[in-house]
Design an enzyme around this catalytic site. Structure first.
Site, PDB file in Angstrom:
ATOM      1  N   ARG A  59      11.265   3.863   3.161  1.00  0.00           N
ATOM      2  CA  ARG A  59      10.896   2.966   4.065  1.00  0.00           C
ATOM      3  C   ARG A  59      12.226   2.054   4.637  1.00  0.00           C
ATOM      4  O   ARG A  59      12.935   1.711   3.610  1.00  0.00           O
ATOM      5  CB  ARG A  59       9.810   1.882   3.734  1.00  0.00           C
ATOM      6  CG  ARG A  59       9.612   0.753   4.751  1.00  0.00           C
ATOM      7  CD  ARG A  59       8.428  -0.047   4.428  1.00  0.00           C
ATOM      8  NE  ARG A  59       7.142   0.912   4.722  1.00  0.00           N
ATOM      9  CZ  ARG A  59       6.022   0.228   4.650  1.00  0.00           C
ATOM     10  NH1 ARG A  59       5.628  -1.143   4.256  1.00  0.00           N
ATOM     11  NH2 ARG A  59       4.933   0.951   5.182  1.00  0.00           N
TER      12      ARG A  59
ATOM     13  N   ARG B 154       0.663  -1.055  -0.015  1.00  0.00           N
ATOM     14  CA  ARG B 154       0.113  -0.039   0.044  1.00  0.00           C
ATOM     15  C   ARG B 154       0.778   1.223   0.054  1.00  0.00           C
ATOM     16  O   ARG B 154       0.583   2.234  -0.983  1.00  0.00           O
ATOM     17  CB  ARG B 154      -0.933   0.043   1.234  1.00  0.00           C
ATOM     18  CG  ARG B 154      -2.188  -0.737   1.072  1.00  0.00           C
ATOM     19  CD  ARG B 154      -2.576  -1.210   2.467  1.00  0.00           C
ATOM     20  NE  ARG B 154      -1.694  -2.288   2.797  1.00  0.00           N
ATOM     21  CZ  ARG B 154      -1.746  -3.723   2.341  1.00  0.00           C
ATOM     22  NH1 ARG B 154      -2.819  -4.115   1.567  1.00  0.00           N
ATOM     23  NH2 ARG B 154      -0.813  -4.533   2.595  1.00  0.00           N
ATOM     24  N   THR B 155       1.793   1.374   0.731  1.00  0.00           N
ATOM     25  CA  THR B 155       2.609   2.561   0.887  1.00  0.00           C
ATOM     26  C   THR B 155       3.413   3.055  -0.195  1.00  0.00           C
ATOM     27  O   THR B 155       3.194   4.304  -0.774  1.00  0.00           O
ATOM     28  CB  THR B 155       3.492   2.644   2.254  1.00  0.00           C
ATOM     29  OG1 THR B 155       2.885   2.017   3.325  1.00  0.00           O
ATOM     30  CG2 THR B 155       3.968   3.945   2.594  1.00  0.00           C
TER      31      THR B 155
ATOM     32  N   HIS C 115       5.024   5.744  11.767  1.00  0.00           N
ATOM     33  CA  HIS C 115       4.529   5.479  10.188  1.00  0.00           C
ATOM     34  C   HIS C 115       3.664   6.713   9.979  1.00  0.00           C
ATOM     35  O   HIS C 115       2.631   6.850   9.599  1.00  0.00           O
ATOM     36  CB  HIS C 115       3.894   4.332   9.970  1.00  0.00           C
ATOM     37  CG  HIS C 115       3.649   3.737   8.635  1.00  0.00           C
ATOM     38  ND1 HIS C 115       3.800   4.742   7.505  1.00  0.00           N
ATOM     39  CD2 HIS C 115       3.391   2.652   8.020  1.00  0.00           C
ATOM     40  CE1 HIS C 115       3.373   4.119   6.307  1.00  0.00           C
ATOM     41  NE2 HIS C 115       3.207   2.864   6.635  1.00  0.00           N
TER      42      HIS C 115
ATOM     43  N   LYS D 112      25.599  -3.505  -1.718  1.00  0.00           N
ATOM     44  CA  LYS D 112      27.266  -3.463  -1.892  1.00  0.00           C
ATOM     45  C   LYS D 112      27.702  -2.925  -0.538  1.00  0.00           C
ATOM     46  O   LYS D 112      28.991  -2.488  -0.594  1.00  0.00           O
ATOM     47  CB  LYS D 112      27.709  -2.683  -2.916  1.00  0.00           C
ATOM     48  CG  LYS D 112      27.111  -3.261  -4.200  1.00  0.00           C
ATOM     49  CD  LYS D 112      27.457  -2.332  -5.657  1.00  0.00           C
ATOM     50  CE  LYS D 112      26.610  -2.518  -6.596  1.00  0.00           C
ATOM     51  NZ  LYS D 112      26.717  -1.465  -7.824  1.00  0.00           N
TER      52      LYS D 112
HETATM   53  N1   CP Z   1      -0.156  -0.004   5.851  1.00  0.00           N
HETATM   54  C1   CP Z   1       1.097  -0.207   5.419  1.00  0.00           C
HETATM   55  O1   CP Z   1       1.949   0.246   5.601  1.00  0.00           O
HETATM   56  O2   CP Z   1       1.148  -1.228   4.230  1.00  0.00           O
HETATM   57  P1   CP Z   1       2.246  -1.749   3.542  1.00  0.00           P
HETATM   58  O3   CP Z   1       3.030  -2.656   4.427  1.00  0.00           O
HETATM   59  O4   CP Z   1       1.604  -2.606   2.363  1.00  0.00           O
HETATM   60  O5   CP Z   1       2.841  -0.576   2.858  1.00  0.00           O
END
Ligand code: CP
Length: 305
Positions: A101, A51-52, A129, A80
């Site tokens: 991320r 999703r993100t 998050h 590397k």
């Molecule tokens: N909610 C969320 O962070 O989903 P993903 O890990 O799929 O990005």
């Protein structure tokens, strides 16, 4: 230059503005279709995501911009031995804004020290998050019409759940939110989150291991997954993974206007039969994630429509 590393990087007024912009994007998508023409978003995902990452990319494409990036650390030069700082320094030569991320807590903050473009924390380990929180707040606003005066239950892995940490922090800044923290003893909300977001502001909260006993009092239920990837001990994960499973039968005791949220992915903690319940807001929540990320990209790039 603005970054979004922690949800508290945004004032309540700015969050409310992002929600208003997201609502306008939902109502008038064509108005925004070229808002970021000529701009590039890089998505640097050192940890898996559906999703993100894809909502960020879809958001930028729907703003008329373009996207580049990688979806696993092994396809970048971090395999590397390149540092996160050097990777981000390099990518900021190509892109106008970066969403990243990383499994290590604090990595986006370190990246922001060297980047020459805005950095967005798209999830750092078991820490924060913030863009999921914007998604959650937009969803609550759309479901309930307000962001204050609720009893909110957080259920599942509150220890490693970065979406929980950021959302507790955000909601603690709105009026009269009552927090009910539902988890196994081993997965309680970390002390530092309770201290910073709740205790220091005198905000009352209750902690319990029993979802069913508190379900009737909740206006919002935020379910979370027990996250296998954060456990050092597989046996401990297997023992705790099915601590809570929300079913239609359990929901019979809940309020008629309860909103059920989940950042997703789910594993087993919400029975798929619950998806048909009108109170299940988590698939609407997925859609909202793209819209509020469009608003955020515009804000951080200083784009006005
Ligand atoms: N909610 C969320 O962070 O989903 P993903 O890990 O799929 O990005």
């Amino acid at each position: 230059m603005r970054n979004l590393i922690d949800i508290t990087d945004l004032s309540v007024e700015e969050i409310d503005q992002l929600i208003a912009t997201a609502e306008d994007i939902i109502a008038n998508p064509a108005k925004y279709s070229q808002a970021c023409a000529g701009k590039q978003l890089a998505t640097l995902f050192f940890e898996p995501s559906t999703r993100t990452r894809l909502s960020f990319e879809s958001a930028m494409l729907s703003l008329g911009g373009s996207v580049l990036g990688f979806s696993e650390a092994n396809s970048s030069s971090s395999a590397k031995g390149e540092t996160v700082g050097d990777t981000v320094h390099a990518v900021s030569c190509y892109a106008d804004i970066i969403a990243m991320r990383h499994p290590k807590e604090g990595a986006p903050y370190a990246a922001a020290q060297v980047a020459e473009v805005p950095i967005i924390n798209a999830g750092d380990g078991g820490h924060n998050h913030p863009t999921q929180t914007l998604t959650d707040l937009l969803t609550i606003h759309r479901e309930k019409g307000r962001l204050d005066n609720f009893t909110v239950g957080f259920c599942g892995d509150l220890k490693f759940g970065r979406t929980v940490h950021s959302l507790v922090s955000a909601l603690s800044r709105y009026e009269n939110i009552r927090f009910v923290l539902i988890s196994p003893q081993e997965l309680k909300l970390p002390r530092y989150v309770k201290e910073e977001a709740l205790k220091s502001k005198g905000i009352p909260y209750t902690q319990t291991t029993d979802l069913e006993s508190v379900l009737p009092q909740l206006d919002i239920l935020y379910m979370t997954r027990v996250q296998r990837e954060r456990f050092f001990n597989e046996e401990e994960y297997l023992r705790l993974k099915d601590s809570y499973v929300l079913t239609p039968e359990k929901l019979e005791k809940a309020k008629a206007d309860l909103s059920i949220l989940h950042p997703l992915p789910r594993v087993n903690e919400i029975d798929v039969a619950v998806d048909k319940d009108p109170r299940a807001a988590y698939w609407r929540q997925v859609k909202n994630g793209k819209m509020v990320r469009m608003a955020l990209i515009m804000m951080l790039l200083g784009v006005e429509v």
